[in-house]
Design an enzyme around this catalytic site. Structure first.
Site, PDB file in Angstrom:
ATOM      1  CG  ASP A  85      -2.339   1.549   1.131  1.00 40.56           C
ATOM      2  OD1 ASP A  85      -1.730   1.821   0.081  1.00 40.56           O
ATOM      3  OD2 ASP A  85      -1.764   1.234   2.199  1.00 40.56           O
ATOM      4  CG  HIS A 178       4.707  -1.868   2.485  1.00 41.85           C
ATOM      5  ND1 HIS A 178       4.390  -2.653   1.409  1.00 41.85           N
ATOM      6  CD2 HIS A 178       4.194  -0.647   2.207  1.00 41.85           C
ATOM      7  CE1 HIS A 178       3.702  -1.939   0.518  1.00 41.85           C
ATOM      8  NE2 HIS A 178       3.581  -0.718   0.974  1.00 41.85           N
ATOM      9  N   GLY A 209       6.072   2.735   1.898  1.00 39.82           N
ATOM     10  CA  GLY A 209       7.050   2.387   2.935  1.00 39.82           C
ATOM     11  C   GLY A 209       7.781   3.613   3.458  1.00 39.82           C
ATOM     12  CB  THR A 233       5.535   1.187  10.087  1.00 38.84           C
ATOM     13  OG1 THR A 233       5.141   0.224   9.106  1.00 38.84           O
ATOM     14  CG2 THR A 233       6.258   0.490  11.220  1.00 38.84           C
TER      15      THR A 233
END
Ligand code: 13P
Length: 288
Positions: A85, A178, A209, A233
């Site tokens: 990534d 993100h 994101g 996240t």
């Protein structure tokens, strides 16, 4: 063993108008969480590895060996790609040598000609080894020192040049960010996405994101040509919340019989649940 490049799963997603979930690894529990989620959902999956994770988990070779061993040990039958990534040039070369099945070269901070030249060279290496390649143009916004910057938009002309190289997928900023989205975030730029689609000749697009974008916007982006959505996240937050709750329940963490595995298990379960929900949202369930 269903350890594969991302090429076929991404092409199938493009045809079927759904997207494959890319979930970032952070520790050993996350490997187990996403493999089990994919197997339960009968969904292909992409496991993403940032430079930070690579350092934390002992380098790309260690991660390749660990992930492929887990696939074997857990008797995973769905296709799994192990993907770099936002790799730098050096990280991507290291990962290619270390057995990764897919890489993202992020040359978005470079002048476009240099980004194209390095991407072309990496594409040659990937084609020799049957590895899939994602590249990036434009910049995806994000949080730095607690301040979130708005997502920027890629220049469709740059996207067209990247598509001409013949890469497998392209990350192009369309206002996505993100991490946390600011309260006044205006939403994804579907006008820019449409322009990009019009000049990239059916190249599968990647939405970074993917944690906190409203579901209707994610679905619309997928319907327009996004074939891979990156999530980190939300899984991380679920993991830490699971562990926090376990501690708050007042478990005796000092007793002789206590094991750190018990502390991390609720985190693993919570991040697995997030991955399952995302696979349902992206439409990749029963597509393995
Ligand atoms: P989030 O952390 O916002 O889910 O983004 C993940 C990502 O895009 C990784 O490349």
């Amino acid at each position: 063993m269903p350890y594969v490049s991302a090429t076929e799963m991404i092409q199938a997603a493009k045809k079927g108008r759904y997207a494959i979930g890319h979930f970032n690894l952070n520790n050993m529990e996350s490997i187990r969480a996403y493999l089990l989620a994919a197997e339960e959902m009968k969904s292909p999956v992409i496991l993403g590895v940032s430079g930070g994770t690579a350092k934390y988990m002992g380098g790309y070779k260690t991660i390749t060996a660990t992930v492929t061993s887990f696939i074997d040990y857990l008797k995973i039958s769905v296709p799994v790609a192990l993907h770099v990534d936002h790799g730098t040039y050096a990280e991507v070369l290291d990962a290619i040598e270390s057995g990764f099945s897919s890489v993202m070269f992020d040359g978005s901070a470079l002048p476009i000609e240099e980004n194209l030249e390095k991407s072309r060279y990496i594409l040659g290496l990937c084609r020799e080894k049957g590895i899939s390649l994602e590249c990036e143009v434009g910049a995806i916004g994000g949080e730095e020192d607690g301040v979130a910057s708005m997502g920027e938009c890629a220049d469709p002309a740059d996207c067209a040049k990247m598509a001409e190289l013949g890469i497998d997928m392209l990350a192009a900023g369309i206002g996505n960010i993100h991490g946390k989205y600011p309260k006044d975030w205006p939403g994804l730029r579907f006008d820019v996405l449409e322009e990009i689609c019009n000049v990239t000749n059916g190249l599968p697009l990647v939405l970074h994101g993917g944690s906190q974008i409203p579901e209707d916007q994610v679905k619309r982006a997928i319907s327009m040509g996004v074939c891979k959505v990156n999530v980190n996240t939300e899984c991380q937050l679920a993991f830490t919340e699971g562990v926090r709750k376990y501690i708050e329940e007042g478990k005796d963490l000092t007793s002789k019989g206590f094991t750190p595995r018990a502390l991390l298990a609720p985190g693993l379960e919570a991040s697995k649940e997030v991955a399952i929900k995302k696979m349902q949202l992206f439409g990749s369930v029963n597509k393995a």
